[in-house]
Design an enzyme around this catalytic site. Sequence first.
Site, PDB file in Angstrom:
ATOM      1  N   LYS A  56      51.824  86.901 -18.819  1.00 38.01           N
ATOM      2  CA  LYS A  56      52.853  87.582 -18.022  1.00 38.01           C
ATOM      3  C   LYS A  56      52.602  87.347 -16.526  1.00 38.01           C
ATOM      4  CE  LYS A  56      50.092  91.826 -18.350  1.00 38.01           C
ATOM      5  NZ  LYS A  56      49.956  93.132 -19.032  1.00 38.01           N
TER       6      LYS A  56
ATOM      7  N   ARG B 209      51.923 105.326 -21.668  1.00 41.55           N
ATOM      8  CA  ARG B 209      52.654 104.382 -20.838  1.00 41.55           C
ATOM      9  C   ARG B 209      53.862 103.869 -21.594  1.00 41.55           C
ATOM     10  NH1 ARG B 209      50.026  98.876 -18.373  1.00 41.55           N
ATOM     11  NH2 ARG B 209      50.297  98.101 -20.495  1.00 41.55           N
TER      12      ARG B 209
ATOM     13  N   TYR C 149      49.706  90.127  16.886  1.00 44.57           N
ATOM     14  CA  TYR C 149      50.702  91.186  17.142  1.00 44.57           C
ATOM     15  C   TYR C 149      50.046  92.519  17.494  1.00 44.57           C
ATOM     16  CZ  TYR C 149      54.565  88.436  15.150  1.00 44.57           C
ATOM     17  OH  TYR C 149      55.524  87.501  14.905  1.00 44.57           O
TER      18      TYR C 149
ATOM     19  N   MET D 102      53.110  87.346   8.974  1.00 41.80           N
ATOM     20  CA  MET D 102      53.865  86.952   7.775  1.00 41.80           C
ATOM     21  C   MET D 102      53.376  85.611   7.219  1.00 41.80           C
ATOM     22  SD  MET D 102      57.969  86.391   7.283  1.00 41.80           S
ATOM     23  CE  MET D 102      58.391  87.955   8.026  1.00 41.80           C
TER      24      MET D 102
HETATM   25  C1  LIG Z   1      48.588  93.076 -19.606  1.00 45.28           C
HETATM   26  C2  LIG Z   1      48.310  93.525 -20.996  1.00 45.28           C
HETATM   27  C3  LIG Z   1      47.215  93.017 -21.717  1.00 45.28           C
HETATM   28  C4  LIG Z   1      46.158  92.107 -21.107  1.00 45.28           C
HETATM   29  O1  LIG Z   1      45.124  92.871 -20.553  1.00 45.28           O
HETATM   30  P1  LIG Z   1      43.861  92.164 -19.856  1.00 45.28           P
HETATM   31  O2  LIG Z   1      43.045  93.299 -19.343  1.00 45.28           O
HETATM   32  O3  LIG Z   1      44.406  91.326 -18.758  1.00 45.28           O
HETATM   33  O4  LIG Z   1      43.173  91.362 -20.899  1.00 45.28           O
HETATM   34  C5  LIG Z   1      47.088  93.376 -23.050  1.00 45.28           C
HETATM   35  N1  LIG Z   1      47.962  94.219 -23.624  1.00 45.28           N
HETATM   36  C6  LIG Z   1      49.007  94.761 -22.956  1.00 45.28           C
HETATM   37  C7  LIG Z   1      49.923  95.704 -23.653  1.00 45.28           C
HETATM   38  C8  LIG Z   1      49.208  94.448 -21.616  1.00 45.28           C
HETATM   39  O5  LIG Z   1      50.229  94.996 -20.951  1.00 45.28           O
END
Ligand SMILES: *Cc1c(COP(=O)(O)O)cnc(C)c1O
Length: 362
Positions: A35, A133, A259, A307
């Site tokens: 992701k 969550r 700045y 920036m």
């Molecule tokens: C991001 C995520 C992971 C990965 O976790 P890491 O600590 O990066 O290995 C696994 N499961 C879910 C549901 C996540 O959102």
Amino acid sequence: MKKTVLEIDLNALEHNFNVISSKLKPSTKFMAVVKAGGYGSDSVEIAKKLESIGVDYFAVAFTNEGIDLRKAGIKTPILVLLPQVESIKNIIDYNLQASLYSFYFLENFIDYVNEKEVKKCFCHFKINTGLNRVGFSEYQINDVVEKIKNCKPIKLAGIYSHLAATDDLNETKFTNSQINLFKKLSSKIKSQISYNPILHMSNTSGIFNYPECEFDMVRSGIGLYGYNNYLNKELVPVHSLKSVIAQIINCKKGESVGYNRSFICKNDMMVGVIPIGHADGISRSFSKNIHVFISGKKAEVLGNICMDVLMINLNGINCDEGDEVVVFNSKNNAEDFAKSVGTISYEILTNLSSRIERKIIR
Ligand SMILES: *Cc1c(COP(=O)(O)O)cnc(C)c1O
């Protein structure tokens, strides 16, 4: 390369994949979490490499991230952890596997599947075991199972949950309670559907700290990129953020830098101008706390990060315009960088903007 680049070392990725795999039983499947652009790297390049070395599954957060992988030719199953209702059509069209986590999503999903007469779709049942969550809580499980059983095309490829504190060994009791609740609820679901979805729960630090929680598959993200909250010496960071000294300005004692004149030279100074700034993910709020490296020597940031540029102190460093600057690499790593500004490697890596060219090291 004489500009700002983010090097992505696919050899380090393969090494990390092998290290993590070596902690697992041979039968345990490996889901690679790619992701957020592969934690700020390049999700397509990462996924292609992992697919070629035998990963079993991918996970992304949102549907468009899965579509990018499919368009690049990735064939491996892809779980979408947090699909939104508006993306249901794409989940089906691109052969992605939705996480079923709320009644709002589930009911819309079922309506779509019935209306379009979808023949078969694989999904993952997300259980909330205490992170609070995403996912269904214990009291909702029976209703969810009923709905899933009444929608024939939906097949559960997996049942999963997510742990809240695998990186904190003071929370062992809580983590074990999550694991036990997952065992109980996943067995209950399996007994009601009478087939065997893949059970998965562990993230990277779970793999290292809770081997009893492997189940049928693990989900590893940060470890593949070389980090683990207990920075594990066996892993090698994949990301190296490098830049260049674009200019050297000689300042006299009493002159200001940047700045709002937030830095005043206490003596004559050589100031290096580095073409990376807060638009690239190096937040302005880091101004007082970070340093970069020139041939291994630390150079602190002067004044406010702009920036597109930041300025550094080159006094005592033997260097020229055009020399390489390291923000972080495998030696001076992103976890240490993150610590100096009070955050974690995940945030630093995923904030690196798309403006920075990714250079793939094969
Ligand atoms: C991001 C995520 C992971 C990965 O976790 P890491 O600590 O990066 O290995 C696994 N499961 C879910 C549901 C996540 O959102």
